[in-house]
Design an enzyme around this catalytic site. Structure first.
Site, PDB file in Angstrom:
ATOM      1  N   ALA A 119     -24.113 -13.132 -30.157  1.00  0.00           N
ATOM      2  CA  ALA A 119     -24.028 -14.455 -30.987  1.00  0.00           C
ATOM      3  C   ALA A 119     -25.248 -15.075 -30.919  1.00  0.00           C
ATOM      4  O   ALA A 119     -25.275 -16.205 -31.463  1.00  0.00           O
ATOM      5  CB  ALA A 119     -22.818 -15.104 -30.213  1.00  0.00           C
TER       6      ALA A 119
ATOM      7  N   GLY B 198     -29.792 -15.399 -31.666  1.00  0.00           N
ATOM      8  CA  GLY B 198     -30.654 -15.621 -32.815  1.00  0.00           C
ATOM      9  C   GLY B 198     -30.992 -14.120 -33.349  1.00  0.00           C
ATOM     10  O   GLY B 198     -31.328 -14.133 -34.612  1.00  0.00           O
ATOM     11  N   ILE B 199     -31.103 -13.184 -32.528  1.00  0.00           N
ATOM     12  CA  ILE B 199     -31.348 -12.038 -33.079  1.00  0.00           C
ATOM     13  C   ILE B 199     -30.344 -11.163 -32.997  1.00  0.00           C
ATOM     14  O   ILE B 199     -30.013 -10.469 -33.899  1.00  0.00           O
ATOM     15  CB  ILE B 199     -32.287 -11.223 -31.893  1.00  0.00           C
ATOM     16  CG1 ILE B 199     -33.781 -11.712 -31.805  1.00  0.00           C
ATOM     17  CG2 ILE B 199     -32.373  -9.672 -32.244  1.00  0.00           C
ATOM     18  CD1 ILE B 199     -34.648 -11.205 -30.700  1.00  0.00           C
TER      19      ILE B 199
ATOM     20  N   ARG C 169     -38.681 -17.079 -26.668  1.00  0.00           N
ATOM     21  CA  ARG C 169     -39.765 -17.827 -26.371  1.00  0.00           C
ATOM     22  C   ARG C 169     -39.920 -19.357 -27.274  1.00  0.00           C
ATOM     23  O   ARG C 169     -39.423 -19.205 -28.426  1.00  0.00           O
ATOM     24  CB  ARG C 169     -40.874 -17.094 -26.735  1.00  0.00           C
ATOM     25  CG  ARG C 169     -41.546 -16.036 -25.824  1.00  0.00           C
ATOM     26  CD  ARG C 169     -42.674 -15.697 -25.890  1.00  0.00           C
ATOM     27  NE  ARG C 169     -43.215 -14.804 -27.061  1.00  0.00           N
ATOM     28  CZ  ARG C 169     -44.268 -14.595 -27.574  1.00  0.00           C
ATOM     29  NH1 ARG C 169     -45.599 -15.264 -27.155  1.00  0.00           N
ATOM     30  NH2 ARG C 169     -44.620 -14.126 -28.738  1.00  0.00           N
TER      31      ARG C 169
ATOM     32  N   ASN D 261     -34.328 -13.722 -18.121  1.00  0.00           N
ATOM     33  CA  ASN D 261     -33.989 -12.730 -18.611  1.00  0.00           C
ATOM     34  C   ASN D 261     -33.838 -11.265 -17.743  1.00  0.00           C
ATOM     35  O   ASN D 261     -33.075 -10.430 -17.810  1.00  0.00           O
ATOM     36  CB  ASN D 261     -34.915 -12.214 -19.772  1.00  0.00           C
ATOM     37  CG  ASN D 261     -34.659 -13.241 -20.784  1.00  0.00           C
ATOM     38  OD1 ASN D 261     -33.839 -14.049 -20.803  1.00  0.00           O
ATOM     39  ND2 ASN D 261     -35.639 -13.240 -21.865  1.00  0.00           N
TER      40      ASN D 261
ATOM     41  N   THR E   8     -34.655  -7.411 -24.987  1.00  0.00           N
ATOM     42  CA  THR E   8     -34.891  -8.448 -24.044  1.00  0.00           C
ATOM     43  C   THR E   8     -36.410  -8.549 -23.627  1.00  0.00           C
ATOM     44  O   THR E   8     -36.600  -7.750 -22.988  1.00  0.00           O
ATOM     45  CB  THR E   8     -33.695  -8.543 -23.284  1.00  0.00           C
ATOM     46  OG1 THR E   8     -32.568  -8.410 -23.746  1.00  0.00           O
ATOM     47  CG2 THR E   8     -33.810  -9.764 -22.219  1.00  0.00           C
ATOM     48  N   ASN E   9     -36.908  -9.705 -23.797  1.00  0.00           N
ATOM     49  CA  ASN E   9     -38.445  -9.678 -23.261  1.00  0.00           C
ATOM     50  C   ASN E   9     -38.386 -10.353 -21.991  1.00  0.00           C
ATOM     51  O   ASN E   9     -37.394 -10.839 -21.659  1.00  0.00           O
ATOM     52  CB  ASN E   9     -39.128 -10.745 -24.197  1.00  0.00           C
ATOM     53  CG  ASN E   9     -39.890  -9.911 -25.210  1.00  0.00           C
ATOM     54  OD1 ASN E   9     -40.395  -8.723 -25.110  1.00  0.00           O
ATOM     55  ND2 ASN E   9     -39.584 -10.485 -26.442  1.00  0.00           N
TER      56      ASN E   9
ATOM     57  N   ASP F  45     -43.626  -4.184 -33.506  1.00  0.00           N
ATOM     58  CA  ASP F  45     -44.906  -3.972 -33.495  1.00  0.00           C
ATOM     59  C   ASP F  45     -45.396  -3.054 -34.499  1.00  0.00           C
ATOM     60  O   ASP F  45     -46.494  -3.138 -35.367  1.00  0.00           O
ATOM     61  CB  ASP F  45     -45.659  -3.473 -32.133  1.00  0.00           C
ATOM     62  CG  ASP F  45     -45.375  -4.465 -30.898  1.00  0.00           C
ATOM     63  OD1 ASP F  45     -45.271  -5.730 -31.344  1.00  0.00           O
ATOM     64  OD2 ASP F  45     -44.684  -4.008 -29.878  1.00  0.00           O
TER      65      ASP F  45
ATOM     66  N   ARG G 245     -44.671  -4.926 -37.993  1.00  0.00           N
ATOM     67  CA  ARG G 245     -45.893  -5.720 -38.229  1.00  0.00           C
ATOM     68  C   ARG G 245     -47.022  -5.003 -38.757  1.00  0.00           C
ATOM     69  O   ARG G 245     -47.826  -5.652 -39.694  1.00  0.00           O
ATOM     70  CB  ARG G 245     -46.142  -6.627 -37.071  1.00  0.00           C
ATOM     71  CG  ARG G 245     -44.795  -7.523 -36.875  1.00  0.00           C
ATOM     72  CD  ARG G 245     -45.042  -8.143 -35.517  1.00  0.00           C
ATOM     73  NE  ARG G 245     -44.074  -9.603 -35.484  1.00  0.00           N
ATOM     74  CZ  ARG G 245     -43.830  -9.953 -34.197  1.00  0.00           C
ATOM     75  NH1 ARG G 245     -44.065  -9.376 -33.138  1.00  0.00           N
ATOM     76  NH2 ARG G 245     -42.836 -10.949 -34.176  1.00  0.00           N
TER      77      ARG G 245
ATOM     78  N   HIS H 158     -45.458  -4.012 -25.117  1.00  0.00           N
ATOM     79  CA  HIS H 158     -44.700  -4.936 -26.017  1.00  0.00           C
ATOM     80  C   HIS H 158     -45.236  -6.090 -25.543  1.00  0.00           C
ATOM     81  O   HIS H 158     -44.381  -7.355 -25.574  1.00  0.00           O
ATOM     82  CB  HIS H 158     -43.429  -4.879 -26.276  1.00  0.00           C
ATOM     83  CG  HIS H 158     -42.741  -5.582 -27.108  1.00  0.00           C
ATOM     84  ND1 HIS H 158     -43.147  -5.576 -28.502  1.00  0.00           N
ATOM     85  CD2 HIS H 158     -41.873  -6.726 -27.072  1.00  0.00           C
ATOM     86  CE1 HIS H 158     -42.320  -6.714 -29.435  1.00  0.00           C
ATOM     87  NE2 HIS H 158     -41.711  -7.134 -28.584  1.00  0.00           N
TER      88      HIS H 158
END
Length: 341
Positions: free
Chosen positions: A37, A39-40, A108, A121, A145-146, A177, A180, A204
């Protein structure tokens, strides 16, 4: 993004559901999305629902999952959608999953590094991994997950404690990465972005993100100045998005695309279609560090072969050498978090 509640393992243990140790089926792959649910999670769920290889898409979050599931279930693709809300329903979400994708956590904000997310996290990934160890220990786990450099070791240590760890089945998703790099290179050089390949190795976060521009396909020449500008832009691209969103979040849409692309690659591998992707995994590709992202061959058992960094330029080798100490610090932090809890 919504946060899982505490005591997930206790909830799963008291749910009365039996523990199984087999994967679902390559003929009808089940993909579980944890943090669905958020944002990602929402755009990632949209992309996974459209993947013709996914037979069952199980959505999990601590809040708002039924609405996301209802919305996605109205899309005319074959994937069956189920909603699972809160820790008591986590076991059912991941049970018999072939692939488990984890974007759960907090994003972030401007001024934050990925490492600033650690305290929140780290606990989320630990608790999710503990239930996965019981409900679906053979699943391929893709961690978004960062900080990924630390959360992959966290999940691995939890699985080790449970006696079900398989290094071939735990992945840090570094696909963004790569995406991008390919976008920036194709824009700079006037290439077809859909046919441009740029491997990215290391980790990452920051200096651990190492684009191997010398290995770009089709073969492309870069000036020293172009390399000196492209490399830090790729390394700091996440911060570029965080700052542009001005407090409204981090990269969600591009990350969702990257996560869906990697999940699709895992499913294709399970179905016997071996393919090569960059991923942050337990690896001996670089001396002196336990986890490192390189191109890996994916197949029915997850990582079939670690392909290493290949031939690199002197500049890239310096970046690889410099990343080892930072990676080891990130890895040690994750390991210590599990061992100290």
């Amino acid at each position: 993004m919504a946060l899982p509640a505490k005591n997930l393992v206790q909830a799963a243990a008291t749910s009365g559901l039996r523990v199984v140790s087999v994967r679902h089926s390559s003929q009808a792959p089940k993909v579980a999305l944890l943090g669905a649910a958020g944002g990602i999670g929402q755009p990632l769920g949209l992309l996974l629902k459209q993947d013709p290889l996914v037979a069952h898409l199980a959505l999990y979050d601590v809040v708002n999952t039924p609405g996301v599931a209802a919305d996605l279930s109205h899309i005319d693709s074959n994937a069956k959608v189920t909603a699972h809300t809160g820790p008591k329903e986590l076991f059912a979400a991941v049970e018999n999953a072939d692939v488990i994708v984890i974007p759960a956590g907090v994003p972030r904000k401007p001024g934050m590094t990925r490492d600033d997310l650690f305290n929140t996290n780290a606990g989320i990934v630990r608790d999710l991994a503990a239930v996965i160890a019981k409900a679906s220990p053979k699943a391929l786990i893709a961690i978004i997950t960062n900080p990924v450099n630390s959360t992959v070791p966290i999940a691995s240590e939890v699985l080790k404690k449970a006696g079900v760890y398989d290094p071939k089945r735990v992945f840090g998703v570094t696909t963004l990465d790569v995406v991008r790099s390919q976008a920036f290179v194709s824009e700079l050089k006037g290439l077809d972005a859909s046919k441009t390949v740029v491997p990215v190795v290391g980790g990452h976060a920051g200096i651990t993100i190492i684009p191997l521009l010398s290995q770009t396909k089709p073969a492309t020449k870069f000036t020293d100045d172009e390399i000196a500008k492209l490399t830090p832009r790729i390394q700091d691209a996440g911060t570029e998005v965080v700052n542009a969103k001005a407090g409204a979040g981090s990269a969600t849409l591009s990350m969702a695309l990257a996560g869906a692309r990697f999940a699709n690659a895992l499913v294709r591998g399970i179905k016997g279609e071996k393919n090569v992707q960059c991923a942050y995994v337990a690896s001996d590709a670089v001396k002196g560090v336990e986890y490192f992202s390189t191109p890996v061959e994916l197949g029915p058992n997850g990582v079939e072969k670690i392909l290493g960094v290949g031939k690199v330029s002197a500049y890239e080798q310096k970046l690889i050498d410099a990343s080892v100490a930072e990676l080891n610090k990130n890895i040690a932090k994750g390991v210590a978090f599990v061992k100290g809890n």
